[in-house]
Design a protein around this motif. Structure first.
Motif, PDB file in Angstrom:
ATOM      1  N   VAL A 184      -7.195 -52.498 -28.328  1.00 26.90           N
ATOM      2  CA  VAL A 184      -8.019 -53.708 -28.288  1.00 26.90           C
ATOM      3  C   VAL A 184      -7.116 -54.918 -28.525  1.00 26.90           C
ATOM      4  CG1 VAL A 184     -10.137 -52.522 -28.969  1.00 26.90           C
ATOM      5  CG2 VAL A 184      -8.632 -53.477 -30.744  1.00 26.90           C
ATOM      6  N   GLY A 185      -7.730 -56.104 -28.466  1.00 25.87           N
ATOM      7  CA  GLY A 185      -6.962 -57.331 -28.613  1.00 25.87           C
ATOM      8  C   GLY A 185      -6.816 -58.060 -27.295  1.00 25.87           C
ATOM      9  N   PHE A 186      -7.745 -57.807 -26.355  1.00 25.59           N
ATOM     10  CA  PHE A 186      -7.662 -58.370 -25.005  1.00 25.59           C
ATOM     11  C   PHE A 186      -8.868 -59.246 -24.673  1.00 25.59           C
ATOM     12  CE2 PHE A 186      -5.394 -54.360 -25.211  1.00 25.59           C
ATOM     13  CZ  PHE A 186      -4.145 -54.739 -24.766  1.00 25.59           C
ATOM     14  N   GLY A 187      -9.487 -59.796 -25.708  1.00 26.60           N
ATOM     15  CA  GLY A 187     -10.671 -60.622 -25.530  1.00 26.60           C
ATOM     16  C   GLY A 187     -11.914 -59.864 -25.944  1.00 26.60           C
ATOM     17  N   THR A 188     -12.838 -60.569 -26.565  1.00 21.08           N
ATOM     18  CA  THR A 188     -14.018 -59.931 -27.141  1.00 21.08           C
ATOM     19  C   THR A 188     -14.812 -59.141 -26.116  1.00 21.08           C
ATOM     20  OG1 THR A 188     -14.174 -61.697 -28.786  1.00 21.08           O
ATOM     21  CG2 THR A 188     -16.133 -60.352 -28.440  1.00 21.08           C
ATOM     22  N   GLU A 189     -15.074 -59.722 -24.965  1.00 14.06           N
ATOM     23  CA  GLU A 189     -15.907 -59.046 -23.966  1.00 14.06           C
ATOM     24  C   GLU A 189     -15.254 -57.763 -23.478  1.00 14.06           C
ATOM     25  OE1 GLU A 189     -17.181 -61.492 -20.755  1.00 14.06           O
ATOM     26  OE2 GLU A 189     -18.070 -63.008 -22.050  1.00 14.06           O
ATOM     27  N   THR A 190     -13.973 -57.833 -23.161  1.00 12.30           N
ATOM     28  CA  THR A 190     -13.253 -56.643 -22.689  1.00 12.30           C
ATOM     29  C   THR A 190     -13.241 -55.556 -23.754  1.00 12.30           C
ATOM     30  OG1 THR A 190     -11.852 -57.927 -21.201  1.00 12.30           O
ATOM     31  CG2 THR A 190     -11.012 -55.774 -21.900  1.00 12.30           C
ATOM     32  N   ASP A 191     -12.900 -55.937 -24.986  1.00 11.35           N
ATOM     33  CA  ASP A 191     -12.810 -54.953 -26.063  1.00 11.35           C
ATOM     34  C   ASP A 191     -14.154 -54.266 -26.309  1.00 11.35           C
ATOM     35  OD1 ASP A 191     -10.170 -55.676 -26.373  1.00 11.35           O
ATOM     36  OD2 ASP A 191     -10.521 -56.928 -28.147  1.00 11.35           O
TER      37      ASP A 191
END
Length: 374
Positions: A173-180
């Motif tokens: 994770v750590g790739f933007g809230t929506e993506t995560d």
């Protein structure tokens, strides 16, 4: 044979496997998979094999191999040692000032760890014991989890891992809230009630981590790994622990006995993850793993490299026991798969190490010769 040995030779071999799909973390991409394998041979002709951590920076693998071959090996060849730990101490103490002068305590620690793992394998082979038994283990079966699941194609990677026999997953994770959140929801759906963890790779600020924690609560994570930088003040880590509903994990970027003592003395980390190829080898990490269990925490060896370091990590977990999982990278890497022995055979989320001496395999370097860099 006794467990003492005289070293005839130590040699590092460096490889790079080009990737069609890069391995992505919150701090950068791996365009190829490096590996630095170390072979130690004693005066009786007994071999032992290890691996030095070499993932970053991109040209670092060749550097670590040369540290082994040109700086460290000459200080050991021809010398007799009672144990791998004695050789580890000799190397560590003997190069402290040099590592400080170079500003390179990390690369030196990694190169020394690779040698240390090779000497433990050698020592176990001399005693005709599997390494996990030499370390005090009672069972050769350990739990594993599929790691290195990238933000792009997470569902496909996780699905493939489950088909290979995995029952536990860890998402980057750590790739933007929506993506995560979307990826976590997908993986939770795929793994069902099975173990799901996440790794931010030090990717969030304190504010971002505190903002994400309540959003992560719905996924019943077994742990959240390195949500903030490993070198942030302990007070920040304590604030995270107070706000989190899941255990916090770290350890791959802790590199001293004193620092590990600090985290074991407090309640912040529920899962502790030293990396035997990155710092400490088995000479330090075996005792550390016992201390982790004694502190009431879960020991899960960190690992993301080639097959020999993975095997050493597996034997440490089996040797120490506890209820932890072995990290097994889900990404394509023949430098891992062709040299990891029985770990390639995941059955219902577990692997068996067997009774062969040492790590249990003799590496077939001919099968990876095309990837040799030095």
């Amino acid at each position: 044979m006794t467990d003492g040995f005289t070293i005839r030779s130590i040699e590092a071999f460096c490889y790079r496997y080009p990737l069609a799909t890069p391995v992505v973390t919150s701090f950068g991409k791996m365009l190829n998979r490096p590996a630095v394998f170390v072979r130690a041979v004693d005066e009786d002709g007994v071999e032992g094999w290890g691996e030095a951590w070499s993932n970053f920076p991109a040209p670092g693998a060749e550097h670590r191999a040369r540290l082994v071959n040109e700086v460290l090996a000459p200080g050991l060849v021809g010398r007799k040692f009672d144990s791998p730990a004695q050789a580890f101490e000799t190397l560590s103490k003997g190069t402290e000032v040099l590592a400080l002068q170079c500003g390179e305590p990390g690369p030196f620690a990694q190169a020394i760890s690779g040698i240390d793992l090779a000497l433990w394998d050698l020592s176990a082979r001399r005693q005709r014991l599997p390494l996990w038994r030499l370390l005090g283990g009672q069972s050769d079966t350990i739990k594993v989890y599929a790691s290195g699941i990238n933000p792009g194609g997470a569902a496909q990677a996780a699905g493939a891992a489950l088909k290979r026999g995995h029952r536990a997953l860890k998402l980057k994770v750590g790739f933007g809230t929506e993506t995560d959140l979307a990826n976590l929801a997908t993986l939770r759906g795929l793994v069902g009630a099975g173990m799901l963890a996440s790794d931010a790779n030090q990717g969030w600020s304190m504010a971002q981590a505190l903002q994400m924690l309540p959003r992560l609560a719905e996924f019943d994570l077994r742990w959240l790994e390195e949500p903030i930088r490993a070198d942030r003040p302990r007070e920040e880590w304590r604030r995270l622990r107070a706000a989190a509903t899941m255990p916090i994990a770290a350890g791959e970027n802790i590199s001293s006995v004193e620092a590990f003592r600090d985290v074991l003395s407090e309640g912040v980390l529920g899962v502790v993850q030293p990396d035997v190829a990155k710092w400490g080898g088995l000479s330090l990490c075996a005792g550390l793993a016992r201390d982790i269990l004694a502190a009431g925490k879960t020991f899960c060896p960190h690992y993301l490299g080639g097959g020999l370091g993975l095997l050493a990590s597996a034997h440490l977990l089996a040797g120490i026991g506890g209820d932890g999982w072995l990290e097994v990278d889900a990404n394509d890497n023949p430098l891992r798969d062709r040299l990891c022995g029985s770990i390639i055979n995941v059955r219902e989320g577990t692997v068996k190490l067997g009774e062969e001496p040492g790590l249990g395999i003799v590496p077939d370097l001919a099968s990876i010769e095309r990837y040799r860099s030095i």
